[in-house]
Design a protein around this motif. Structure first.
Motif, PDB file in Angstrom:
ATOM      1  N   HIS A  10      -5.578   2.268  -7.694  1.00  0.00           N
ATOM      2  CA  HIS A  10      -5.811   1.866  -6.296  1.00  0.00           C
ATOM      3  C   HIS A  10      -6.274   0.416  -6.200  1.00  0.00           C
ATOM      4  N   TRP A  11      -7.140  -0.009  -7.106  1.00  0.00           N
ATOM      5  CA  TRP A  11      -7.644  -1.383  -7.045  1.00  0.00           C
ATOM      6  C   TRP A  11      -6.517  -2.389  -7.282  1.00  0.00           C
ATOM      7  N   LEU A  12      -5.536  -2.036  -8.101  1.00  0.00           N
ATOM      8  CA  LEU A  12      -4.426  -2.939  -8.367  1.00  0.00           C
ATOM      9  C   LEU A  12      -3.489  -3.024  -7.158  1.00  0.00           C
ATOM     10  N   ALA A  13      -3.272  -1.894  -6.502  1.00  0.00           N
ATOM     11  CA  ALA A  13      -2.466  -1.901  -5.277  1.00  0.00           C
ATOM     12  C   ALA A  13      -3.159  -2.715  -4.192  1.00  0.00           C
ATOM     13  N   THR A  14      -4.476  -2.556  -4.088  1.00  0.00           N
ATOM     14  CA  THR A  14      -5.239  -3.320  -3.102  1.00  0.00           C
ATOM     15  C   THR A  14      -5.186  -4.809  -3.409  1.00  0.00           C
TER      16      THR A  14
ATOM     17  N   LYS B 115       0.843  -1.209   0.000  1.00  0.00           N
ATOM     18  CA  LYS B 115       0.000   0.000   0.000  1.00  0.00           C
ATOM     19  C   LYS B 115       0.868   1.245   0.000  1.00  0.00           C
ATOM     20  N   ALA B 116       1.868   1.256   0.849  1.00  0.00           N
ATOM     21  CA  ALA B 116       2.706   2.446   0.952  1.00  0.00           C
ATOM     22  C   ALA B 116       3.489   2.704  -0.336  1.00  0.00           C
ATOM     23  N   LEU B 117       3.918   1.666  -0.970  1.00  0.00           N
ATOM     24  CA  LEU B 117       4.755   1.838  -2.153  1.00  0.00           C
ATOM     25  C   LEU B 117       3.977   1.949  -3.456  1.00  0.00           C
ATOM     26  N   LEU B 118       2.855   1.244  -3.546  1.00  0.00           N
ATOM     27  CA  LEU B 118       2.138   1.190  -4.817  1.00  0.00           C
ATOM     28  C   LEU B 118       0.970   2.159  -4.921  1.00  0.00           C
TER      29      LEU B 118
END
Length: 126
Positions: free
Chosen positions: A55-59, A46-49
Motif C-alpha cells: 500500500h505504501w508503494l502504491a501511495t 490507486k485503483a490499479l496498484l
C-alpha cells in the motif's frame, strides 16, 4: 526583374519568427499533455496498484505522479510566459496570457479533488 535580396531576407526572418512562435506553443501543449497524463496516472495508480503491491508503494507512486502533474502545469506556463529568450516579433497572434494562466490554474486546482478522492476512496482488503 529580380527581386531585392533584402526583401527576401526580411521575409525569411519573418517566417523564422513565425516558426519560433509555433514551436513555443507546441512546447506549451506538450507540457500540458504530460501534466494531464501524469494526473490521470496518479488517479489511476490507486485503483490499479492497491492490492497488487504494498500500500505504501502504491501511495508513493500516486503522490509522485500528482506532484509531477502540478510541476508540468506550472513549468509549461512559466516557460511560455517568462521565457529567457525574448520573443521575436511576428505577424501571428500569440496565445493570450489570461488563457494560459486560466487553464493552468484550472488544472492545478483539479489536483486537490484528485487527492481527496484518493485519500477518501475505500481500501480493498488485502
Amino acid at each position: 526583374m529580380a527581386s531585392d535580396p533584402k526583401d527576401s531576407t526580411d521575409r525569411r526572418t519573418q517566417l523564422a519568427a513565425d516558426r519560433t512562435l509555433l514551436a513555443s506553443e507546441r512546447t506549451y501543449a506538450a507540457w500540458m499533455r504530460t501534466g494531464l497524463a501524469a494526473l490521470a496516472s496518479g488517479v489511476g495508480a490507486k485503483a490499479l496498484l492497491d492490492g497488487e503491491i504494498a500500500h505504501w508503494l502504491a501511495t508513493a507512486t500516486a503522490v509522485l505522479l500528482l506532484i509531477f502533474a502540478g510541476f508540468c502545469f506550472v513549468a509549461g506556463v512559466w516557460r511560455e510566459i517568462g521565457g529567457a529568450v525574448p520573443r521575436p516579433r511576428t505577424d501571428m497572434a500569440r496565445l493570450p496570457t489570461w488563457l494560459l494562466l486560466g487553464s493552468t490554474a484550472f488544472w492545478c486546482w483539479s489536483a486537490p479533488p484528485c487527492w481527496w478522492a484518493y485519500w477518501c476512496a475505500e481500501r480493498k482488503p488485502v
